[in-house]
Scaffold this active site. Structure first.
Site: not given
Ligand code: 13P
Length: 251
Positions: A9, A11, A95, A97, A167, A173, A213
């Protein structure tokens, strides 16, 4: 047997040049991959070009979001039909976010999921608890609600086109991944929920990715946890070395 599914992803990262270069590198390497599925999720504006850069390869391309409506006066939105039109074959729904920064609730996530399925797109439905929810012992309640409402109205037949991504919000992150034991426990709980909703054999076929992560040096131990069938990777999917490190050690 569930085929491991590794997805990146991106983003709101990478520009046209770096995204196309990364996609081309992955596409070229995909001829050496077997026994796994790989997808990338660029920003909307680059989908068309990334689809072309990966055409005929083992890399699937999906969108990070979509509109729940079919068409019309929805300024700034992108429909499932548009995604399909440019060659995307899957889409992320729910997701963390989108849920936390843009206020998407389970009902909207469910409408988006149906919009995607109705156009023949596959879906990765993302679920996960916050740190507060984990600390207060309400992880399972949160996951149960997200799964039940997120999958409302989805037939057993359509379930075959859905992947779940677990997740935990606190792991996204942060550099703090869930331990294999924590991931295994949550994934096993999620599969149990799917069994209750669709029966054991339909539930056994659904891939459940872990996200939060993920790096090349933790993917193997995470994938050995029960019911972990792949990963949804954020930061480490933005460079070919780190994403290939995950894709190529993941089995
Ligand atoms: P990270 O791998 O940067 O922690 O992000 C995970 C994520 O939100 C994938 O959709």
């Amino acid at each position: 047997m569930r085929k491991p599914f590794l997805a990146g992803n991106w983003k709101m990262n990478l520009d046209r040049r770096s995204g196309v270069a990364l996609a081309r590198t992955l596409a070229a390497r995909s001829v050496t991959w077997s026994g796994r599925e790989v997808a990338i999720f660029p920003a909307f504006v680059y989908l068309d070009e990334i689809v072309r850069a990966t055409a005929g390869s083992g890399v699937r391309v999906g969108a990070q979001n979509l509109c729940d409506e079919k068409s019309g006066a929805f300024t700034g939105e992108v429909s499932a039909a548009m995604l399909k039109d440019v060659g995307a074959t899957l889409v992320l729904c729910g997701h963390s976010e989108r849920r936390h920064l843009y206020g998407e609730d389970d009902r909207l996530v469910n409408r988006k999921l149906h919009a995607a399925l109705s156009q023949g797109l596959d879906v990765i439905l993302c679920v996960g608890e916050t740190l507060e929810e984990r600390k207060s012992g309400s992880t399972e309640a949160r996951l149960s609600r997200q799964m039940t409402l997120g999958l409302a109205g989805v037939s057993a037949e359509d379930l075959a086109r859905i992947t779940i991504a677990y997740e935990p919000v606190w792991a996204i992150g942060t550099g703090v991944n869930a331990s294999p034991a924590q991931a295994g426990e949550a994934h096993t709980y999620l599969r149990g929920l799917l069994s209750g909703l669709y029966g054991e054999s339909a539930a056994a076929a659904v891939r459940i990715q872990y996200g939060g992560s993920v790096k090349a040096d933790n993917i193997q131990t995470l994938m050995r946890a029960p019911n972990v069938d792949g990963a949804l990777v954020g930061g480490a999917s933005l460079q070919s070395e780190s994403f290939l490190g995950i894709v190529e050690v993941a089995l």
